[in-house]
Structures are given as structure tokens and as C-alpha cells.
Design a protein around this motif. Structure first.
Motif, PDB file in Angstrom:
ATOM      1  N   ALA A   1      30.176  32.640  42.609  1.00 24.94           N
ATOM      2  CA  ALA A   1      30.070  31.388  43.163  1.00 24.94           C
ATOM      3  C   ALA A   1      29.402  31.709  44.513  1.00 24.94           C
ATOM      4  O   ALA A   1      28.808  31.018  45.013  1.00 24.94           O
ATOM      5  N   ILE A   2      29.614  33.094  45.299  1.00 21.94           N
ATOM      6  CA  ILE A   2      28.701  33.207  46.436  1.00 21.94           C
ATOM      7  C   ILE A   2      27.274  33.313  46.253  1.00 21.94           C
ATOM      8  O   ILE A   2      26.604  32.710  46.916  1.00 21.94           O
TER       9      ILE A   2
ATOM     10  N   THR B   1      34.270  34.970  41.881  1.00 24.08           N
ATOM     11  CA  THR B   1      33.922  34.946  43.438  1.00 24.08           C
ATOM     12  C   THR B   1      32.540  35.009  43.593  1.00 24.08           C
ATOM     13  O   THR B   1      31.982  34.373  44.433  1.00 24.08           O
ATOM     14  N   ALA B   2      32.296  36.579  43.239  1.00 26.46           N
ATOM     15  CA  ALA B   2      30.898  36.800  43.538  1.00 26.46           C
ATOM     16  C   ALA B   2      29.945  35.720  42.809  1.00 26.46           C
ATOM     17  O   ALA B   2      28.800  35.666  43.412  1.00 26.46           O
TER      18      ALA B   2
ATOM     19  N   ILE C   1      33.452  42.581  46.446  1.00 26.13           N
ATOM     20  CA  ILE C   1      34.497  41.547  46.103  1.00 26.13           C
ATOM     21  C   ILE C   1      35.745  42.141  45.613  1.00 26.13           C
ATOM     22  O   ILE C   1      37.001  42.013  45.931  1.00 26.13           O
TER      23      ILE C   1
ATOM     24  N   GLY D   1      38.587  37.453  38.213  1.00 30.88           N
ATOM     25  CA  GLY D   1      38.487  36.716  39.209  1.00 30.88           C
ATOM     26  C   GLY D   1      37.276  37.048  40.341  1.00 30.88           C
ATOM     27  O   GLY D   1      36.812  36.287  40.937  1.00 30.88           O
ATOM     28  N   SER D   2      37.294  38.362  40.486  1.00 34.54           N
ATOM     29  CA  SER D   2      36.214  38.853  41.607  1.00 34.54           C
ATOM     30  C   SER D   2      34.834  38.542  41.094  1.00 34.54           C
ATOM     31  O   SER D   2      33.825  38.219  41.833  1.00 34.54           O
TER      32      SER D   2
END
Length: 404
Positions: free
Chosen positions: A282-283, A279-280, A270, A275-276
Motif C-alpha cells: 500500500a505504501i 502494508t508495504a 515494515i 499484514g506487513s
């Protein structure tokens, strides 16, 4: 076995099947490869052939009719099947090919079905000489051959295998395949009522033999993890559920050439920063929720309505603008390290997958004799290896590069 065709594309009227046919016409002048298009509707086959503007023979075959499937199989060196989900529509064709000695490749990413086919037909395929090779699209050619290429380089540089390998998706652009979605949904539905299958899907050695003897605990990324090797937050990769099993099967079929304690895992890279991390995370959460959500009403119904359906897919422009960039980091037992990059020049689910599947079929038909590789259930790395890498780099837009 005397055959009329090098390859037959079964499911030629499907969305992916038509891409395969178009690729064949674009790559090979009429008569250079002897091939046929097969499906259950003569009118639809006629329409596809008319659009190709070549005189392509057609064969009528239906996934439920063993007599027609046998007639098709007996005419060709290799059957290329695009008719999925394979757990629903593919079993009779594998049975027929195993019995008739006809080589076979497909696009499946369904480990539960592959395990069933191996259990039922491996002995028959070995006796008849049929080479059955599943997972000849984005799952799992770039991953299986990416690890194979890495191991080749490790032997050249260090005279030792990489006993730990990590793969990260660095970049990827493309629409999800409707067939892949349908196959995944069917797999999760099967697992929801089968505790043994649920256990098997979590087992990295699920496609190895019962006597595999492997016991190394594999990393299984389920949520956000900061990976020092990739210097970034990483997230679970949805195709790891099939790819890791294929790579471990390759290790066993290769005589455990990558080591008795070989470790292999796959993630999505990611990036750095908070922020990354979000995101990770959430995935990872989405991938844990999805298998449950797809099996329960009303969420399952709503998800199936939203997802791309089999027979649907991206435009030619979208296929051509897609790509993928995969990185493999391998380490030997002595701590020596290598990095390999594998890329594709089309969207992974359709454009690149179609080219990979065709070249896998042609590789079996033209490059790998039955005297060289006998019948049985193989992986691309174990039955095709270097000849397929050569084909993919010359005709399918893939690259395999040693970075360090």
C-alpha cells in the motif's frame, strides 16, 4: 572577512525558525554564541525576541531583495536559512552567500534546486571561499552521517569500505513538515512539465559532477520487497529521492572512498507476515500515485488542503514525544558485514531537524576553518564529518552506535 556574528538565523519568525531560536537560547547562555535573528518583518522579529527573554539582535532581510540579503550575509560567518520552499524563495540568498564568501546551511530536500544552485554558483563559491551545505535537517544529516560513520567503522574493523549499504527506517514518530510537503509538491509540479527533470529525479547520481564515472545499478524499491538482510517486508522510503543523491555525492567528493561501484538504498522496514506485506504494498502504491495526483485537479487541490502548510506544525509535546531509529547494514567486497544504528530523540521533521540545523551552522562557524575546507558545495559528511557527529551526540540528542 570581518564579521559581527557567528550565525544568523534567516526566517527566524517561521515555525521552524522559532524552534531554532528557542533551541539556541536553551543551549547557550547569553553571549556564549554571537548570533542574530533575521526576517522580513521587524514587528514579528520583535515578538520572537521578546518571547526568548534574551537580548538577541535582529536583521531585516527579504528573500527577494539582494541588497538586504547581502547586508545580512556580510555580517555573519554562517547564514542558517529556514525560508522554503527553496526553489521558490532560496535562490537569491545562495547567490549572495556564494559571492560574499559567507558560509550557508539550509533544510532543503529539493534535488532539482540543489542541482541548479551547483550549476550556477559552484565556481563562484570556490573562488570566494563560501561553503554551501544543503540538506542539513532530517534529510539528509542522519543518512549522510550514518553512512559516513558506518564507513569509518568498516575501515577500523576490516580496513575496507562497505561497498554496498542498505538503510532501513525501523521506527519513526513525528508529524510531516509543512515546508517539506510544500517543497515536494513544488518539485513534482516542476517535474510534470520537464522530462529532463523527471529523468534526473530517478538518477541516483543526479547531484554528482558530469564526470562522476559511476555506473553501478542501484536497487530502487518501488513496492513491497522481502529483504533478507532486514528479515522483513520493506517499503519505499519517501526521502530516498534526496538522501541517496546526497550520499552518492559524498562518495564522489570523498574521492570515491566508498568504491567505484558503491551501492546505497533506503527503505522502511515494515515487519514479517501477510499484514506487513499488504502494508508495504500500500505504501508503494501510494508513493507511485501521489506525484500524479498532486499535479492534477481536483485531486491536487484536495491534497494541498489536507496537508500541513508551511508555518504550521506539531505542538511542543508532540515534538518531544517523537523520535527516529535508523539501521544501516553495510557489506564489503569480501562479504564482511557491519550494522550501525542512528537514533534521534525528537520528532524528525521539527524537533530533531532544528537541532541538527543549528549544530551544522555552528560546526562550520567554529570547528571547520576555511584553510581546512575550502569554498564550494559540500555535504555534511564531506565538510563536517566527525566534528558534526560529536556535536550531534553531545547537544542534539542523536546517537551513532555500532551494533555488530
Amino acid at each position: 572577512m570581518s564579521t559581527q556574528y557567528d550565525i544568523v538565523i534567516f526566517g527566524a519568525t517561521s515555525f521552524v525558525g522559532q524552534i531554532l531560536c528557542q533551541y539556541m537560547v536553551a543551549q547557550y547562555p547569553e553571549g556564549e554564541i554571537v548570533w542574530a535573528a533575521a526576517g522580513r518583518s521587524q514587528s514579528k522579529l520583535n515578538s520572537v525576541v521578546k518571547s526568548l527573554k534574551q537580548n538577541i539582535p535582529t536583521i531585516i532581510a527579504d528573500s527577494d531583495d539582494e541588497m538586504l540579503l547581502r547586508y545580512m550575509a556580510e555580517q555573519s560567518k554562517v547564514i542558517i536559512s529556514t525560508v522554503g520552499p527553496y526553489a521558490l524563495y532560496g535562490s537569491s540568498l545562495v547567490k549572495v552567500c556564494a559571492e560574499s564568501g559567507t558560509d550557508y546551511v539550509d533544510l532543503t530536500g529539493e534535488p532539482q534546486w540543489i542541482r541548479k544552485m551547483i550549476n550556477l554558483h559552484e565556481a563562484t563559491a570556490k573562488a570566494s571561499g563560501a561553503r554551501i551545505v544543503h540538506c542539513c535537517g532530517f534529510d539528509s544529516i542522519p543518512l549522510d552521517l550514518g553512512n559516513f560513520y558506518l564507513q569509518q567503522q568498516a575501515q577500523k574493523v576490516y580496513c575496507a569500505p562497505c561497498t554496498t549499504v542498505k538503510m532501513a527506517v525501523y521506527q519513526m514518530k513525528g508529524a510531516g513538515s509543512g515546508g517539506t510537503f510544500a517543497s515536494g509538491i513544488n518539485m513534482f509540479k516542476e517535474a510534470s512539465t520537464d522530462a529532463e527533470l523527471t529523468k534526473g529525479l530517478k538518477d541516483p547520481y543526479f547531484l554528482c559532477s558530469k564526470e562522476h564515472g559511476f555506473s553501478a545499478v542501484q536497487r530502487d524499491v518501488q513496492t513491497a520487497v522481502y529483504d533478507e538482510d532486514f528479515d522483513a517486508w520493506v517499503a519505499p522510503f519517501v526521502m530516498a529521492v534526496i538522501n541517496t543523491k546526497i550520499v552518492h555525492r559524498s562518495n564522489e567528493l570523498n574521492g570515491k572512498a566508498f568504491g567505484e561501484n558503491f551501492k546505497y538504498d533506503e527503505v522502511i522496514r515494515i515487519g514479517k507476515g501477510f499484514g506487513s506485506h499488504i502494508t508495504a504494498s500500500a505504501i508503494g502504491l501510494g508513493m507511485r500515485i501521489f506525484p500524479l495526483a498532486i499535479t492534477l485537479p481536483p485531486s491536487g487541490y484536495l491534497i494541498e488542503k489536507i496537508l500541513t502548510k508551511p508555518g504550521e506544525g506539531p505542538s511542543v509535546k508532540q515534538q518531544n514525544s517523537g523520535f527516529f531509529d535508523l539501521r544501516f547494514i553495510g557489506k564489503t567486497d569480501a562479504g564482511q558485514r557491519l550494522t550501525v544504528k542512528v537514533t534521534g530523540d525528537k520528532d524528525p521533521g521539527y524537533g530533531s531537524t532544528a537541532k541538527m540545523l543549528v549544530q551544522a551552522g555552528l560546526c562550520l562557524a567554529q570547528d571547520i576553518s576555511k584553510a581546512e575546507k575550502a569554498g564550494g558545495f559540500w555535504t555534511t559528511a564531506t565538510v563536517m564529518g566527525e566534528p558534526l557527529i560529536k556535536r550531534l551526540t553531545e547537544r542534539a540528542g542523536l546517537t551513532f552506535t555500532l551494533l555488530d
